[in-house]
Design a protein around this motif. Structure first.
Motif, PDB file in Angstrom:
ATOM      1  N   VAL A 147      -8.498 -16.339 -21.303  1.00 52.13           N
ATOM      2  CA  VAL A 147      -7.079 -15.991 -21.232  1.00 52.13           C
ATOM      3  C   VAL A 147      -6.978 -14.776 -20.330  1.00 52.13           C
ATOM      4  O   VAL A 147      -7.711 -13.799 -20.503  1.00 52.13           O
ATOM      5  CB  VAL A 147      -6.496 -15.687 -22.627  1.00 52.13           C
ATOM      6  CG1 VAL A 147      -5.005 -15.362 -22.505  1.00 52.13           C
ATOM      7  CG2 VAL A 147      -6.718 -16.855 -23.578  1.00 52.13           C
ATOM      8  N   LEU A 148      -6.099 -14.844 -19.355  1.00 50.82           N
ATOM      9  CA  LEU A 148      -5.898 -13.760 -18.399  1.00 50.82           C
ATOM     10  C   LEU A 148      -4.507 -13.165 -18.603  1.00 50.82           C
ATOM     11  O   LEU A 148      -3.603 -13.838 -19.118  1.00 50.82           O
ATOM     12  CB  LEU A 148      -6.047 -14.280 -16.965  1.00 50.82           C
ATOM     13  CG  LEU A 148      -7.363 -14.989 -16.643  1.00 50.82           C
ATOM     14  CD1 LEU A 148      -7.325 -15.576 -15.244  1.00 50.82           C
ATOM     15  CD2 LEU A 148      -8.539 -14.042 -16.785  1.00 50.82           C
ATOM     16  N   VAL A 149      -4.337 -11.917 -18.173  1.00 51.94           N
ATOM     17  CA  VAL A 149      -3.050 -11.257 -18.414  1.00 51.94           C
ATOM     18  C   VAL A 149      -2.669 -10.358 -17.245  1.00 51.94           C
ATOM     19  O   VAL A 149      -3.529  -9.724 -16.622  1.00 51.94           O
ATOM     20  CB  VAL A 149      -3.087 -10.453 -19.729  1.00 51.94           C
ATOM     21  CG1 VAL A 149      -4.042  -9.267 -19.635  1.00 51.94           C
ATOM     22  CG2 VAL A 149      -1.696  -9.983 -20.146  1.00 51.94           C
ATOM     23  N   ALA A 150      -1.389 -10.315 -16.968  1.00 59.21           N
ATOM     24  CA  ALA A 150      -0.835  -9.432 -15.937  1.00 59.21           C
ATOM     25  C   ALA A 150      -0.450  -8.095 -16.568  1.00 59.21           C
ATOM     26  O   ALA A 150       0.141  -8.070 -17.660  1.00 59.21           O
ATOM     27  CB  ALA A 150       0.398 -10.062 -15.303  1.00 59.21           C
ATOM     28  N   PRO A 151      -0.764  -6.979 -15.922  1.00 57.47           N
ATOM     29  CA  PRO A 151      -0.337  -5.675 -16.456  1.00 57.47           C
ATOM     30  C   PRO A 151       1.169  -5.611 -16.707  1.00 57.47           C
ATOM     31  O   PRO A 151       1.607  -4.969 -17.666  1.00 57.47           O
ATOM     32  CB  PRO A 151      -0.771  -4.702 -15.353  1.00 57.47           C
ATOM     33  CG  PRO A 151      -1.949  -5.362 -14.713  1.00 57.47           C
ATOM     34  CD  PRO A 151      -1.615  -6.827 -14.718  1.00 57.47           C
ATOM     35  N   GLU A 152       1.944  -6.285 -15.853  1.00 60.25           N
ATOM     36  CA  GLU A 152       3.398  -6.282 -16.040  1.00 60.25           C
ATOM     37  C   GLU A 152       3.800  -6.911 -17.373  1.00 60.25           C
ATOM     38  O   GLU A 152       4.755  -6.474 -18.019  1.00 60.25           O
ATOM     39  CB  GLU A 152       4.089  -7.033 -14.901  1.00 60.25           C
ATOM     40  CG  GLU A 152       3.823  -6.465 -13.523  1.00 60.25           C
ATOM     41  CD  GLU A 152       2.657  -7.146 -12.822  1.00 60.25           C
ATOM     42  OE1 GLU A 152       2.746  -7.319 -11.590  1.00 60.25           O
ATOM     43  OE2 GLU A 152       1.676  -7.503 -13.499  1.00 60.25           O
TER      44      GLU A 152
END
Length: 305
Positions: free
Chosen positions: A188-193
């Motif tokens: 699972v990957l995530v954007a800082p935004e």
């Protein structure tokens, strides 16, 4: 509401601060870099310049706050990262208690329980404080550190470490991603935004005791992620190769990471491969954020060229 934000003008703290200021909150941003003061003040926030390892400074910076956002920055110059994190966390806890702050957002990570960095113990010390623990997954921005590997150059220390174990042909014109999790492992990957958006929501959400919130933006396999990166940079054949924990540890050590930190990273990454972290994530399965990997790679490709 008067809110203190740690993390200077970083990838999470900057959009979080902007969102809170737009909502009418009074924001103070802590930074260790005096050069950031003008930019912080131009954003509409107040600046508090000092070190998070300085107990008195943190107490003073938290004075008058009604809520705080607390993150612990890595310091790769420190061999004992665990002791470093406990020191900063201890400073936060003391400052929250001393200043009577009733709401706190803590940034940990989706491997927090594996690494022993969860906040169950903190909850006991902060009785009466509404605590939201954000546990983001793997940051999109981590892939900027892998650009040379994608180019087929690798990173010198990592290449040396892997070659020491007989892996000689992984780096070349094809371009690869390498780790002790990979191939068809799910990630699972995530954007800082999206993390910033989750934090902003938590400031407006009533919480009793300790709330754990996982944050993710895209859920896919390692090879699916590699293919998305590859297509964006002209290497649609790109693969994500999995190597052993022992090989990964040697690579990190040859790259100059302190042995303790290298061991912790390998342990956390191994827990992705064996599904331990994903099992915890699935028990709290969040609504995924707005920024997908296909969105992020457009910006990544501009910097890759």
């Amino acid at each position: 509401m008067k809110i203190v934000i740690t993390g200077s003008l970083g990838n999470i703290s900057k959009p979080l601060s902007i969102a809170l200021i737009k909502k009418g909150h009074s924001v103070t941003i802590i930074s260790s870099n005096p050069a950031k003061q003008q930019e912080i003040e131009q954003s509409g926030a107040k600046a508090a310049i000092g070190s998070l390892s300085d107990t008195m400074f943190v107490n003073t910076a938290f004075s008058g706050a009604e809520a705080v956002y607390c993150m612990i920055p890595f310091d790769f110059s420190i061999a004992d990262q665990d002791a470093h994190m406990k020191q900063i966390l201890g400073n936060y806890v003391q400052a929250i208690r001393q200043n009577g702050i009733k709401k706190a957002i803590f940034l940990t990570g989706w491997a927090a329980e594996i690494a022993g960095h969860g906040l169950n113990a903190v909850q006991k010390e902060l009785e009466g404080v509404a605590i939201s623990e954000l546990r983001p997954s793997i940051f999109y921005t981590n892939f900027y550190q892998m650009m040379d590997m994608m180019r087929g150059k690798g990173t010198m220390g990592l290449v040396m470490g892997l070659r020491a174990y007989g892996i000689r042909a992984l780096f070349g014109r094809r371009g690869l991603l390498i780790g002790n999790y990979g191939a068809d492992d799910r990630i699972v990957l995530v954007a800082p935004e999206d993390i910033a958006a989750a934090a902003a929501e938590e400031f407006d959400t009533p919480v009793s005791g300790l709330k754990v919130r996982y944050v993710g933006s895209d859920d896919l396999t390692c090879n699916e992620a590699a293919a998305i990166f590859g297509s964006a940079i002209g290497k649609p054949w790109m693969k994500w190769i999995r190597i052993s924990d022992k090989q990964m540890l040697q690579g990190y050590k040859m790259a100059g990471l302190p042995e303790g930190l290298a061991s912790d990273l390998v342990k956390m990454q191994a827990a992705i491969h064996d599904g331990t972290i994903l099992a915890q994530y699935d028990r709290h399965r969040p609504v995924l954020g707005k920024v997908k990997l296909t969105d992020f790679v457009k910006e990544f490709a501009k910097k890759y060229i």
